[in-house]
Enzyme design. Structure first.
Site, PDB file in Angstrom:
ATOM      1  N   GLU A 207      -5.188   1.947   2.542  1.00  0.00           N
ATOM      2  CA  GLU A 207      -5.173   0.684   3.298  1.00  0.00           C
ATOM      3  C   GLU A 207      -5.280   0.968   4.789  1.00  0.00           C
ATOM      4  O   GLU A 207      -6.048   0.334   5.506  1.00  0.00           O
ATOM      5  CB  GLU A 207      -3.897  -0.106   2.987  1.00  0.00           C
ATOM      6  CG  GLU A 207      -3.925  -1.555   3.482  1.00  0.00           C
ATOM      7  CD  GLU A 207      -3.559  -1.752   4.942  1.00  0.00           C
ATOM      8  OE1 GLU A 207      -3.918  -2.783   5.518  1.00  0.00           O
ATOM      9  OE2 GLU A 207      -2.920  -0.852   5.535  1.00  0.00           O
ATOM     10  N   GLU A 208      -4.508   1.935   5.240  1.00  0.00           N
ATOM     11  CA  GLU A 208      -4.469   2.219   6.677  1.00  0.00           C
ATOM     12  C   GLU A 208      -5.793   2.809   7.167  1.00  0.00           C
ATOM     13  O   GLU A 208      -6.126   2.719   8.339  1.00  0.00           O
ATOM     14  CB  GLU A 208      -3.319   3.199   6.984  1.00  0.00           C
ATOM     15  CG  GLU A 208      -1.934   2.665   6.634  1.00  0.00           C
ATOM     16  CD  GLU A 208      -1.433   1.618   7.616  1.00  0.00           C
ATOM     17  OE1 GLU A 208      -2.201   1.175   8.493  1.00  0.00           O
ATOM     18  OE2 GLU A 208      -0.253   1.228   7.480  1.00  0.00           O
TER      19      GLU A 208
ATOM     20  N   HIS B 126       0.829  -1.218   0.000  1.00  0.00           N
ATOM     21  CA  HIS B 126       0.000   0.000   0.000  1.00  0.00           C
ATOM     22  C   HIS B 126       0.858   1.261   0.000  1.00  0.00           C
ATOM     23  O   HIS B 126       1.950   1.286   0.566  1.00  0.00           O
ATOM     24  CB  HIS B 126      -1.017   0.005   1.142  1.00  0.00           C
ATOM     25  CG  HIS B 126      -0.444  -0.004   2.533  1.00  0.00           C
ATOM     26  ND1 HIS B 126      -0.093   1.142   3.192  1.00  0.00           N
ATOM     27  CD2 HIS B 126      -0.192  -1.014   3.399  1.00  0.00           C
ATOM     28  CE1 HIS B 126       0.348   0.839   4.409  1.00  0.00           C
ATOM     29  NE2 HIS B 126       0.313  -0.467   4.558  1.00  0.00           N
TER      30      HIS B 126
ATOM     31  N   ASP C  33      -0.224   4.354   1.113  1.00  0.00           N
ATOM     32  CA  ASP C  33      -0.493   5.343   2.165  1.00  0.00           C
ATOM     33  C   ASP C  33       0.232   4.993   3.460  1.00  0.00           C
ATOM     34  O   ASP C  33       0.609   3.846   3.699  1.00  0.00           O
ATOM     35  CB  ASP C  33      -2.004   5.485   2.420  1.00  0.00           C
ATOM     36  CG  ASP C  33      -2.655   4.195   2.899  1.00  0.00           C
ATOM     37  OD1 ASP C  33      -2.292   3.111   2.399  1.00  0.00           O
ATOM     38  OD2 ASP C  33      -3.525   4.271   3.780  1.00  0.00           O
TER      39      ASP C  33
ATOM     40  N   ASP D 126       6.208   1.082   6.642  1.00  0.00           N
ATOM     41  CA  ASP D 126       4.883   0.484   6.466  1.00  0.00           C
ATOM     42  C   ASP D 126       4.125   1.397   5.501  1.00  0.00           C
ATOM     43  O   ASP D 126       3.518   2.344   5.923  1.00  0.00           O
ATOM     44  CB  ASP D 126       4.191   0.399   7.827  1.00  0.00           C
ATOM     45  CG  ASP D 126       2.780  -0.146   7.760  1.00  0.00           C
ATOM     46  OD1 ASP D 126       2.334  -0.549   6.684  1.00  0.00           O
ATOM     47  OD2 ASP D 126       2.109  -0.129   8.823  1.00  0.00           O
TER      48      ASP D 126
ATOM     49  N   ASP E 149       3.146  -6.679   3.668  1.00  0.00           N
ATOM     50  CA  ASP E 149       2.644  -5.660   4.599  1.00  0.00           C
ATOM     51  C   ASP E 149       2.498  -6.217   6.000  1.00  0.00           C
ATOM     52  O   ASP E 149       1.487  -6.023   6.658  1.00  0.00           O
ATOM     53  CB  ASP E 149       1.294  -5.136   4.087  1.00  0.00           C
ATOM     54  CG  ASP E 149       0.804  -3.945   4.893  1.00  0.00           C
ATOM     55  OD1 ASP E 149       1.624  -3.312   5.573  1.00  0.00           O
ATOM     56  OD2 ASP E 149      -0.408  -3.661   4.832  1.00  0.00           O
TER      57      ASP E 149
ATOM     58  N   HIS F 205       3.480   2.175  13.101  1.00  0.00           N
ATOM     59  CA  HIS F 205       2.456   3.064  13.646  1.00  0.00           C
ATOM     60  C   HIS F 205       2.953   3.787  14.903  1.00  0.00           C
ATOM     61  O   HIS F 205       2.152   4.247  15.704  1.00  0.00           O
ATOM     62  CB  HIS F 205       1.146   2.315  13.940  1.00  0.00           C
ATOM     63  CG  HIS F 205       0.509   1.733  12.706  1.00  0.00           C
ATOM     64  ND1 HIS F 205      -0.847   1.465  12.628  1.00  0.00           N
ATOM     65  CD2 HIS F 205       1.016   1.385  11.519  1.00  0.00           C
ATOM     66  CE1 HIS F 205      -1.113   0.956  11.434  1.00  0.00           C
ATOM     67  NE2 HIS F 205      -0.001   0.896  10.741  1.00  0.00           N
TER      68      HIS F 205
END
Ligand code: ZN
Ligand code: CA
Length: 373
Positions: free
Chosen positions: A141-142, A78, A80, A108, A165, A346
């Site tokens: 995605e996030e 992904h 984003d 990520d 991922d 994150h």
């Protein structure tokens, strides 16, 4: 050859381009140019972009192989990143890459994208024979696994895929992930003055408290979790509260267990409302469907064999979270999610070891080799 220096440079370049969810456009333009310069055919899945509300669509790229008899395979990552993820200033320290501590790193999932680009360069330079390769770089995605949810699947021929991922070292192979649903409940009580006539009120706060108190939450069993994560309501201490919002979720590796848990949570809300004279409005929103691939599936075997060929420990695991792999599987593309070594994702402490970045690229090359048999 997989060239470490070039790969690290590309990764650093990529994380410096902001791409928060729904604003992946600038990064997508960069990636599109890169892929075009490498000779891939590109389609921007504009429709998905419109539905998702992003400033770009998913990027679907194809690299034709010289072995057309081989099954096409899909690689996906992904575009984003989570916040705080704007103005990322990557730093190389002790063989790993970090942010400057004020943002996430964005490994990520750009570690995966950089590794994929290095692999394409390698395939071309070494003139390595392979079947058709399809690449999907998703949006949002996030924010809710949106890109793969709304992808135009008519653009994809592959029936086997690898999403890159997952945290965990290269060799980590996720073949099972949960279904995830959110509950949005609003409890309507009745306002009254807390000192003058409280008996005429219905406290939505008390109703919520009773409902939540009766719920089985957190770890339900080894396959199922549930949580009430947000509660809000009330205006002042002297008003019997007439409205409370309760937001929660449940996840399970098994569809029927998820339904059971969601039903249980709704029953607790309904019973408390009925017993105490409140009204209830609820909305259930599915985040993503579950998937479960048997270890005997070709895609799992390929991922395992490729790991072992590199001397990596192949670990086939279930995940507690969803990814684009959930939707690819839902759309009948048998897809595992692979560990790429990204760590503390994150958070502002996110990092990736350079050796894992390099190993991820080598691992993809090994996967392409395994498909050849
Ligand atoms: Zn991710
Ligand atoms: Ca993530």
């Amino acid at each position: 050859m997989i060239i470490q220096e070039r790969l690290v440079k590309e990764f650093i370049e990529m994380v410096k381009i902001d791409s928060p969810s729904y604003k992946e456009g600038k990064f997508a333009a960069y990636l599109k140019k890169l892929l075009e310069d490498l000779g891939l055919e590109i389609v921007i899945d504009e429709h998905a972009g419109q539905v998702v509300g992003s400033d770009t669509g998913n990027i679907v790229a194809k690299l034709k192989g010289d072995l057309p008899a081989l099954p096409p395979i899909l690689f996906s990552a992904h575009m984003d990143t989570v916040s705080p993820g704007e103005g990322i200033k990557p730093q190389v320290k002790d063989g790993a890459i970090y942010s400057d501590g004020t943002t996430v790193l964005g490994g990520d999932d750009k570690a995966a994208i950089a590794a994929i680009i290095e692999v394409i360069r390698h395939l071309k330079e070494e003139k390595i024979s392979h079947g058709d390769l399809e690449f999907v770089f998703t949006i949002g995605e996030e924010a809710g696994v949106w890109g793969s949810h709304y992808l135009d699947y008519s653009l994809i021929r592959a029936q086997m895929g690898f999403v890159l991922d997952c945290d965990g070292e290269p060799g980590t192979i996720v073949c099972q992930a949960p279904v995830h649903e959110k509950i949005y409940a609003t409890i309507f009580g009745k306002a009254a003055h807390a000192g003058m006539n409280p008996e005429e009120g219905v406290s939505a706060i008390q109703v919520a408290a009773r409902a939540i108190n009766n719920m089985k939450l957190l770890r339900i069993d080894e396959e199922t979790t549930a949580n009430i994560g947000v509660i809000s309501g009330g205006l002042a201490t002297n008003i019997v509260c007439d409205k409370v919002k309760v937001h929660g979720e449940a996840r399970s590796l098994k569809e029927e267990k998820l339904q059971q848990q969601i039903t249980h949570m709704l029953n607790c809300l309904q019973n408390a409302c009925r017993e105490m004279g409140a009204r209830l409005e609820t909305k259930i929103e599915r985040q993503y469907p579950a998937f479960h691939l048997a270890e005997s599936e070709a895609v799992v075997q390929i991922a395992k064999n490729a790991a072992q060929a590199l001397g990596l420990k192949a670990e086939v695991v279930a995940s507690g979270g969803g990814s684009d792999a959930n939707y690819f599987n839902h759309r009948s593309i048998k897809t595992v999610n692979l560990g790429i070594g990204m760590s503390k994702v994150h958070t502002k402490e996110e990092f990736i070891k350079i050796e894992d970045l390099v190993m991820t690229a080598r691992y993809l090359v090994a996967i392409i080799g395994e498909v050849k048999g």
